[in-house]
Structure formats: structure tokens, C-alpha cells
Design a protein around this motif. Structure first.
Motif, PDB file in Angstrom:
ATOM      1  N   UNK A 125      -7.260   4.031  -4.321  1.00 50.19           N
ATOM      2  CA  UNK A 125      -7.389   5.136  -3.392  1.00 50.19           C
ATOM      3  C   UNK A 125      -6.248   6.145  -3.562  1.00 50.19           C
ATOM      4  N   UNK A 126      -6.562   7.430  -3.746  1.00 47.25           N
ATOM      5  CA  UNK A 126      -5.486   8.407  -3.893  1.00 47.25           C
ATOM      6  C   UNK A 126      -4.739   8.609  -2.582  1.00 47.25           C
TER       7      UNK A 126
ATOM      8  N   UNK B 179     -15.519   6.836  -1.957  1.00 47.65           N
ATOM      9  CA  UNK B 179     -16.014   6.325  -3.233  1.00 47.65           C
ATOM     10  C   UNK B 179     -17.369   5.690  -3.015  1.00 47.65           C
TER      11      UNK B 179
ATOM     12  N   UNK C  22     -11.161  -0.880   4.489  1.00 49.83           N
ATOM     13  CA  UNK C  22     -11.166  -2.130   5.234  1.00 49.83           C
ATOM     14  C   UNK C  22      -9.848  -2.302   5.967  1.00 49.83           C
ATOM     15  N   UNK C  23      -8.806  -1.807   5.391  1.00 45.18           N
ATOM     16  CA  UNK C  23      -7.534  -1.855   6.077  1.00 45.18           C
ATOM     17  C   UNK C  23      -6.518  -1.029   5.330  1.00 45.18           C
ATOM     18  N   UNK C  24      -5.648  -0.401   6.103  1.00 46.87           N
ATOM     19  CA  UNK C  24      -4.515   0.253   5.457  1.00 46.87           C
ATOM     20  C   UNK C  24      -3.520  -0.783   5.007  1.00 46.87           C
ATOM     21  N   UNK C  25      -3.572  -1.935   5.653  1.00 48.85           N
ATOM     22  CA  UNK C  25      -2.575  -2.943   5.376  1.00 48.85           C
ATOM     23  C   UNK C  25      -2.928  -3.775   4.144  1.00 48.85           C
ATOM     24  N   UNK C  26      -4.199  -4.189   4.097  1.00 42.41           N
ATOM     25  CA  UNK C  26      -4.588  -5.071   3.009  1.00 42.41           C
ATOM     26  C   UNK C  26      -5.149  -4.246   1.863  1.00 42.41           C
ATOM     27  N   UNK C  27      -4.425  -4.137   0.778  1.00 40.39           N
ATOM     28  CA  UNK C  27      -4.959  -3.384  -0.345  1.00 40.39           C
ATOM     29  C   UNK C  27      -6.139  -4.116  -0.942  1.00 40.39           C
ATOM     30  N   UNK C  28      -7.130  -3.379  -1.337  1.00 43.34           N
ATOM     31  CA  UNK C  28      -8.328  -4.026  -1.892  1.00 43.34           C
ATOM     32  C   UNK C  28      -8.394  -3.778  -3.380  1.00 43.34           C
TER      33      UNK C  28
ATOM     34  N   UNK D  28       2.103   3.057   3.004  1.00 39.86           N
ATOM     35  CA  UNK D  28       3.108   2.444   3.865  1.00 39.86           C
ATOM     36  C   UNK D  28       4.524   2.685   3.352  1.00 39.86           C
TER      37      UNK D  28
ATOM     38  N   UNK E 287      -3.409   1.210  -7.188  1.00 40.52           N
ATOM     39  CA  UNK E 287      -4.323   1.388  -6.070  1.00 40.52           C
ATOM     40  C   UNK E 287      -5.414   2.386  -6.412  1.00 40.52           C
TER      41      UNK E 287
ATOM     42  N   UNK F 112       0.850  -1.190   0.000  1.00 44.70           N
ATOM     43  CA  UNK F 112       0.000   0.000   0.000  1.00 44.70           C
ATOM     44  C   UNK F 112       0.889   1.245   0.000  1.00 44.70           C
TER      45      UNK F 112
ATOM     46  N   UNK G  86      -8.235   2.330  12.317  1.00 42.46           N
ATOM     47  CA  UNK G  86      -7.596   2.493  11.014  1.00 42.46           C
ATOM     48  C   UNK G  86      -6.512   1.447  10.784  1.00 42.46           C
TER      49      UNK G  86
ATOM     50  N   UNK H  79     -17.698  15.141  10.879  1.00 40.44           N
ATOM     51  CA  UNK H  79     -16.513  14.387  10.502  1.00 40.44           C
ATOM     52  C   UNK H  79     -16.928  13.173   9.692  1.00 40.44           C
TER      53      UNK H  79
ATOM     54  N   UNK I 200      -9.965  11.285   1.159  1.00 38.97           N
ATOM     55  CA  UNK I 200      -9.252  10.603   0.085  1.00 38.97           C
ATOM     56  C   UNK I 200      -9.974   9.385  -0.487  1.00 38.97           C
ATOM     57  N   UNK I 201     -10.313   8.460   0.390  1.00 36.56           N
ATOM     58  CA  UNK I 201     -10.869   7.211  -0.143  1.00 36.56           C
ATOM     59  C   UNK I 201     -12.385   7.213  -0.088  1.00 36.56           C
TER      60      UNK I 201
ATOM     61  N   UNK J 159      -6.664  -1.785  11.545  1.00 30.95           N
ATOM     62  CA  UNK J 159      -7.053  -3.183  11.673  1.00 30.95           C
ATOM     63  C   UNK J 159      -6.702  -3.991  10.430  1.00 30.95           C
TER      64      UNK J 159
END
Lengths: 681, 127
Positions: free
Chosen positions: A583-584, B94, B121-127, A163, A581, A160, A300, B115, B91-92, A302
Motif C-alpha cells: 500500500x502506498x 486495489x 484490514x488493519x493499519x496495525x497488521x501489515x498484510x 506508523x 508494503x 507499517x 480504521x 466517499x 491510497x490502498x 481495528x
């Protein structure tokens, strides 16, 4: 390849389980040959986990996309540094990293503690091998990092882009190593309870480990805050997100531990409390790992997985009930040897510091789990916002800092109030003067004034105390003041490392307070050539620019910044649209000075070239990062191996029984010199 | 005597912490509801702090850059809930992704958002 990795993990699980039981029965039954084989099992599991890590790293470097983990977190154009850090980018890899660190720490413990605490090491090793076995069980069952796809993708999805920041290289491993580092103190605490060797031996074994874990957690949290600030683009650095809280809570408890342990070693007090702190900080570390990886609390951070939940619940119940049950059953052996006898003494200020730190941890814990609890028991999910955390913790942290200042000035149990007031005089006078000046200059906000009193006062108190000690040492040794100061510093590293850390907390507090009390935000949309003004800055929007690079499209805005009529900087907030990706990614533009940060976010634009900006002025925020660097230096100084001078007197020794307990090497030296006439020239 | 002094001190600290926690809770506690629950209980939620979870309805997003106003509908199945937010689009953001909107319900059944938390779903797992 993946068969080798998985096989190594499976064998490591067998070895660690064997080692757990062999250590447990070997040390109970005093069976040396069983202990030797347990030790072999420990070393073997360390070697096997290391092998698994090497295999995964090799797969990451060689783009073995057949392995799902590799294709999820790297792609062909991922650079080497991020390929290596992909080891902790995902759930499976970070669990493997965790297990690896546990096995390495366990091996370090058995290789470095051959003589000291020999009786405790087998028990502690059993605990560490049990923890290792749990993580290996996860790795071979529900979180296999070597899981293979049924086909080989031509390219991976890559990391990502959010990161791809230096933060990624340091923040996760620092925090993870901090969490894992807490396993060692926990293991020795359980070892002491198990073997009923409840003297102070186990404390000696864990001080450096606790300090190391604490330093790593602290630095990890600060890097995380910095990363959020420069990369996430919302202008803040701390949001009381459950995962942030999970990193902060153990740190607060270990901070409390590092103070209560000093009292236990010197005066034999707070024994149950100290033990409970070690146990709870480890429990919180496991809890933190759990909430990072489960869907129980939204965050954020998870990973969005829940197959591991039952494993973690069982493990948490075992370690929590097991360790606290142990503590309860051994309560009788942990009687305090003294009472807090003076109100104005270091003991009482440490006690206060411990209550405040534990109170703050408890409040953060309640706020963190409240949504889950209210949903489980009340049927309605109620979340608490940042206001909750800020309102409780801001005054608590200020008082904690104030106590840190007072307690630096105090000696152990011996000081008279008069001597203490005299030491306080100058810092107090200067600080009052400063507050008056700030008030005249127009600072009226209550919190700001209280903070403007507390922070400089504590800062000066520590500096004055430091200076007084240097002067004292110079008078005794008659050297050049710099030589005397440096010598004193080096000989008393734990003490002056501590001073540095306390100073760094004040500096960080200045950054936090400034940026949270006086931050200003403006959302504005500008046509090309239009300008806006905020806090004396004039920002002129020069237009949008679009560039194509091989992997992304970059949209940037030209913003010229003026102060009055004077041009000061060109800023270029950007948005990246990565091809891989959806997402921008927002790249903020920050202009930092020692006084304040100007923070510009390009929020959006429309077809005719009108752009929307979020502009923030965050006062003093740079001091948070400067404080972080001082914190790191102070921590390293305190941690630097080879504690010089004499260890603290045992609580049952004659020295400790008396009321006059010298505080550190320095005071002991001073006394020794005084007794010998003629040293002074 | 001495013991009692410490006890009193401890109780004062605990009371102070409790008081701070209570006021902080009152100021910031928010019901976490889905779109369906919000629509069903709309009459009783007036003025309450809310965090509503739902999907961004496709085709409903109107983002006016010049006034910095973002309007969209949140959905959960058939239920719809209009949202008005003053500020830039996250940003995200959509269509068809999950968001959590923090704010209040006004009398006409529109959420006035303070707000918007985009729930990747996750910053770690790209979708």
C-alpha cells in the motif's frame, strides 16, 4: 527466551490472583499476615510483568524473529526508537504494556499511600490485582506476545510505514497510560463502597490519579488528531471513528468528575454522581480497549482479532454490573449534605457542566454502538455519520465553554448577581465590539458569529479574573506586579493550572471551529505547467519527480505557491511506495500560518504526467495544536505534586456549613491579612 | 419551588439534546449493506443514504486522472454493482480488497459515491 517471558507472565498471573483473594479476605477478616502476603504477591507480580516486558524489549532490539510478535512489527532496518515503540504496535504487546502499567501503578499506590487512607488501600489493591489478573489471563491464553513460529524468518515484516511517525512514540502510550490511570480512581471508589468508608477520604486518594489519567488521555487524543492530520492525508484530524470516540468518552467523564469532586469535597454534594462518574469512566476505558481490539465495530484502528471477545464480554459484565450494583447497595451512605441553593453560583454552573458533559458522552456512546445494536436487534445495520456527532456536540461543546467562562467568574454559593455582572462588564463589552467588527467585515455564518462571541468572551473573562486576583494580591502584599503574579500562580497551582486548561480549550475551539466552518477543498488534475487557484493561493504544478531510495520509491510533485503575484513557497507533496508494503503512503505538504493551513495532497497521476491533487485550505487549524500545548502545560501545572496551602475544608466542618465558603488558598490568605492590621504599608 | 426550576432546566437541556440527536440522525443515518443486499433491494433504496460493502472487481477499475473520475464494480460472489466516484483514487485501492462506498443508488442501479472508505484490514497488521 520466550519461555522466560511466558513463564514470567504465567507466574505473575498466579501471584496477582493470590494477591486479589488475599487482599479481599485479609481486609474483610482484618488478618494482618494475610495482608502482608497479599502485598508480597502484588510486588512480585509487578516484578514478573516487568521482567516479561524487558524480555520482549530485548527480543525486539535483538531481532529475535522466531518470536512471531517481533517478526510482525520489526525488521532488520527498523530503527531503535521504533523497535522500542513496537512494544505497543500490536495487540499482544499493547496488552502487555497495559498489564505492566497496571502493576506499576498498583505498586506506586501501596508504596506512596502508607499513612493516608490506610484502610482503603487493601480493598483498592484487591481491585487493581483483579484487573491485572484479567489482562494477564488474556496474555497467557489468547494473546501471548511470546508465541513462537515453527521456523526463524530471515527478516521481519517491519512496522507499517504509516506508523513511522513521532506520533507512534507518544500517542499510543499516552492513551494507554490514561486508560490504565483510570484503574486507580476506580479501585478506590470500589474500595470506599466495599468498606463502607464513604467519607471524602477516597477522593483525596484519587484526585491526582484522575488528573494524571485525564491529562494523558487529553494529550493522547490531541497527538492522535495531529498525527492523523499530518500523516493520514485526508485533510482532517477527527472523524468520530469508534476508536477515537473510545478515547474521548472517558476523557469527557473524567472532566465531569474533576468538577463534581470539587463540589463534593467542599459541600458534600453529588456523592452518588461523583462515584458513578469514576466507575463509568473506567468501564468506558475497558470498553474502549475492547472495541479497539475486536471486530464488533469497524474502524480504521481495528486489530482485526476476535478470539478475545468472550473474555472481554465476561470481564465487562463483571465490572459493570458489579460496580453499579455496589453503588446501588451503598446508596444510603451517599446522601447529599446540601442542596444547590443558588441559581447563580459555582455549584449550579458545575452541575450544568456535568449534565452537558455526561449528555455529550451519552450521545457519542449511542452513536458509536448504534451500528452494532441495530444489527443485533433490528437485523439491519444502520450507521450514523459524522454529521450526527457534529450536530449534537458542536452546540454542546460551545455551551460547555461558555459555562467554563461564567463559572470562573463565580464564587461558591456566595456571590450576588450584581457583583457577578460587574466582573462580566469589560469582557462582555470588548467581545460585543469584536462581534460587531467581524459582522461588518462580512462574517455572516450563524455558528461563526456565536462562536466569535463565546470564545473571546470566555478567554477575556478568565484573563480579567486572573488579572483581578493578581492586582488584589499585589494590593495586599505591595510587591511588584510580576512578582506578585508569579507568587500567586505558584502558590495556587491547581487553580491557575485550571485557568490555563480553560484558556487552552478556548484556543482549541477556535482551531476546530475555524477549520470546520470555513474549510475549502478542491480536487483538481493539472498538466505540467498548469495552475489552479483556491482562496487567493495560486498553485503552479512544476512536474513530477521519481527517486529511488534503498527501501522505497518516492514520487513527488513540484508545486509553487503564489499569493497574487508574489511567490510564497515551494511545496512537495509525495507518495511513498515501500518495497515491503503493497500500500502506498501519502506524504502531504502543509504550509502553516497562524491564519490558515494550505494542505496539498498528491492524489495520483497518469502516464503522460498529468497529476491529480486534493488541495485544502483549513483556516486557524494551527490554534488547535497551540491550544494542545497550552493544555499540556496547564495540566502539568495543576498536577504538579505537593498541593500547596490548606486542603479544602471538610463538608462537615463549621466553615463549610456556612454559606460563605472561601474558594481557594488565595481568598483565605487575603482574609487572614485583612484581619491583621498593619500588613499594608 | 427551587427544585422545580432545576427540573424544568434539566428537561429543557435533555429535550434540546434529543432534538439535535434526532436531526443529526435523520441527516446522516445510512444503511450498511452488502453488494448482494443492495442489488436485491435496489428498487426500494432509491434516494436512501447507503454504505455498501464489497470487493473491488478485478479488471473493472477505470481511473481517469484528467477528469478525476473513478469507475469500478463492486462484487460479492456473483453479484455486481457499478460505482462512479468523482475524486482521486484512495491510497490502498486495489482489486480484490474490501471497500465501503458511501453514497446513493441512482435509477439505473449505479452507486453515485460521495466517499470511498478503503478498508485495510488493519493499519496495525501489515498484510
Amino acid at each position: 527466551m520466550s519461555a522466560i517471558g511466558y513463564g514470567a507472565l504465567f507466574l505473575a498471573l498466579v501471584a496477582s490472583l493470590y494477591s486479589t483473594f488475599a487482599y479481599a479476605f485479609g481486609s474483610k477478616g482484618k488478618n494482618p499476615s494475610l495482608l502482608v502476603s497479599a502485598r508480597t504477591g502484588l510486588v512480585l507480580s509487578c516484578v514478573l510483568v516487568t521482567l516479561a516486558v524487558l524480555v520482549l524489549l530485548l527480543a525486539l532490539i535483538s531481532s529475535n524473529f522466531r518470536i512471531e510478535y517481533v517478526s510482525s512489527y520489526t525488521s532488520l532496518d527498523t530503527s531503535l526508537a521504533y523497535r522500542l515503540s513496537a512494544l505497543w504496535a500490536g495487540n499482544e504487546g499493547s496488552l502487555l504494556f497495559w498489564a505492566w502499567l497496571t502493576s506499576i501503578f498498583a505498586a506506586i499506590v501501596i508504596f506512596t499511600r502508607r499513612d493516608k487512607n490506610r484502610e482503603l488501600v487493601p480493598y483498592a489493591s484487591a481491585v487493581m490485582m483483579f484487573v491485572l489478573a484479567f489482562f494477564l489471563l488474556l496474555l497467557v491464553s489468547v494473546a501471548n506476545p511470546f508465541h513462537q513460529l515453527s521456523f526463524t524468518p530471515s527478516d521481519g515484516r517491519g512496522l507499517n510505514p504509516m506508523l513511522e511517525n513521532p506520533g507512534m512514540i507518544f500517542h499510543p502510550p499516552a492513551l494507554l497510560a490514561g486508560y490504565v490511570g483510570l484503574t486507580v480512581p476506580f479501585a478506590f471508589a470500589i474500595a470506599a463502597l466495599w468498606s463502607r468508608k464513604l467519607g471524602n477520604d477516597w477522593l483525596g486518594a484519587v484526585r491526582s490519579w484522575a488528573l494524571l489519567a485525564w491529562l494523558l488521555l487529553g494529550v493522547g487524543n490531541i497527538i492522535g488528531a495531529w498525527w492523523a492530520y499530518v500523516e493520514l492525508g485526508w485533510g482532517g484530524y477527527w472523524a468520530w471513528d469508534p476508536v477515537e470516540n473510545a478515547g474521548l468518552m472517558p476523557w469527557l467523564l473524567v472532566t465531569a468528575f474533576l468538577h463534581s469532586v470539587m463540589i463534593q469535597r467542599r459541600r458534600g454534594m453529588f456523592k452518588v454522581w461523583t462515584m458513578a462518574l469514576v466507575i463509568l469512566s473506567f468501564d468506558l476505558a475497558i470498553f474502549g480497549t475492547f472495541i479497539t481490539r475486536s471486530g464488533v465495530l469497524s474502524s480504521v484502528h481495528s486489530f482485526g482479532l476476535s478470539t478475545m471477545d468472550p473474555f472481554f464480554w465476561v470481564f465487562m459484565v463483571i465490572i459493570f454490573l458489579g460496580s453499579l450494583g455496589f453503588l446501588f447497595s451503598r446508596k444510603a451512605g451517599l446522601k447529599s449534605e446540601a442542596d444547590v441553593d443558588k441559581l447563580v453560583s459555582r455549584e449550579s454552573s458545575f452541575l450544568l457542566n456535568n449534565i452537558l458533559l455526561a449528555g455529550s458522552t451519552l450521545i457519542i456512546f449511542i452513536g458509536t454502538v448504534f451500528p452494532g445494536l441495530s444489527e443485533a436487534f433490528g437485523g439491519v445495520r444502520i450507521e450514523v455519520g459524522q454529521t450526527f456527532f457534529n450536530r449534537v456536540n458542536a452546540p454542546l461543546f460551545l455551551v460547555i465553554i461558555l459555562v467554563a467562562g461564567f463559572c470562573t467568574l463565580m464564587g461558591w454559593a456566595s456571590d450576588t448577581v450584581k457583583k457577578y455582572l460587574r466582573a462580566m462588564l469589560w469582557p462582555l463589552l470588548i467581545t460585543v465590539l469584536l462581534v460587531v467588527i467581524l459582522f461588518v467585515l462580512g462574517v455572516r455564518q450563524g455558528y461563526a458569529l456565536v462562536a466569535a462571541f463565546i470564545c473571546p468572551f470566555v478567554f477575556l473573562a478568565i484573563l480579567f479574573k486572573w488579572f483581578a486576583e493578581v492586582r488584589q494580591s499585589r494590593r495586599e502584599g505591595a510587591q511588584n506586579i510580576l512578582v506578585a503574579g508569579a507568587g500567586l500562580f505558584w502558590k495556587n497551582r491547581p487553580r491557575y493550572g485550571g485557568y490555563l486548561v480553560h484558556l487552552s480549550l478556548v484556543v482549541m475551539a477556535v482551531g476546530v471551529l475555524g477549520s470546520s466552518i470555513y474549510d475549502v477543498q478542491q480536487d483538481v488534475s493539472l498538466k505540467q505547467g498548469e495552475s489552479t487557484t483556491l482562496q487567493g493561493y495560486t498553485l503552479v504544478f512544476g512536474g513530477l519527480d521519481v527517486q529511488e531510495t534503498p527501501d522505497k520509491q518516492v514520487v513527488s510533485a513540484e508545486v509553487s505557491v503564489y499569493r497574487g503575484q508574489d511567490f510564497i513557497a515551494d511545496l512537495k507533496p509525495e507518495k511513498f511506495f515501500h518495497r515491503s508494503f503493497e500500500q502506498p503512503v501519502t506524504e502531504v505538504a502543509i504550509r502553516s500560518t497562524v491564519a490558515e493551513d494550505l494542505y496539498v495532497i498528491l492524489a495520483g497521476w497518469d502516464a503522460d504526467g498529468t497529476a491529480a491533487f486534493t488541495i485544502l485550505v483549513n483556516p486557524l487549524v494551527i490554534w488547535l495544536w497551540i491550544g494542545g500545548v497550552i493544555f499540556l502545560i496547564g495540566g502539568i501545572v495543576a498536577f504538579w505534586p505537593g498541593r500547596p496551602g490548606v486542603p479544602a475544608p471538610k463538608p462537615d466542618s463549621a466553615v463549610a456549613k456556612k454559606d460563605v465558603i472561601v474558594e481557594d488558598e488565595i481568598e483565605r490568605q487575603v482574609r487572614r491579612r485583612r484581619r491583621k492590621p498593619g500588613t499594608r504599608k | 419551588m427551587r427544585k422545580r426550576r432545576y427540573l424544568v432546566g434539566g428537561i429543557i437541556i435533555i429535550l434540546a439534546i434529543t432534538y439535535l440527536a434526532y436531526t443529526g440522525f435523520r441527516a446522516s443515518a445510512a444503511y450498511y449493506l452488502t453488494v448482494g443486499e443492495t442489488v436485491a433491494q435496489a428498487s426500494s433504496l432509491n434516494g436512501e443514504n447507503l454504505r455498501v460493502n464489497g470487493k473491488i472487481a478485478a479488471g473493472s477499475v477505470v481511473n481517469d486522472i484528467s477528469t478525476l473520475t473513478l469507475k469500478f464494480d463492486m462484487t460479492e460472489g456473483e453479484k455486481r454493482l457499478p460505482v462512479v466516484y468523482k475524486g482521486p483514487m484512495p491510497d490502498n485501492f486495489r482489486a480484490d480488497t474490501d471497500v465501503v462506498v458511501e453514497g446513493h443508488l441512482d435509477s439505473s442501479g449505479v452507486i453515485l459515491a460521495d466517499k470511498i472508505l478503503t478498508k485495510c484490514p488493519s493499519k496495525y497488521v501489515p498484510q
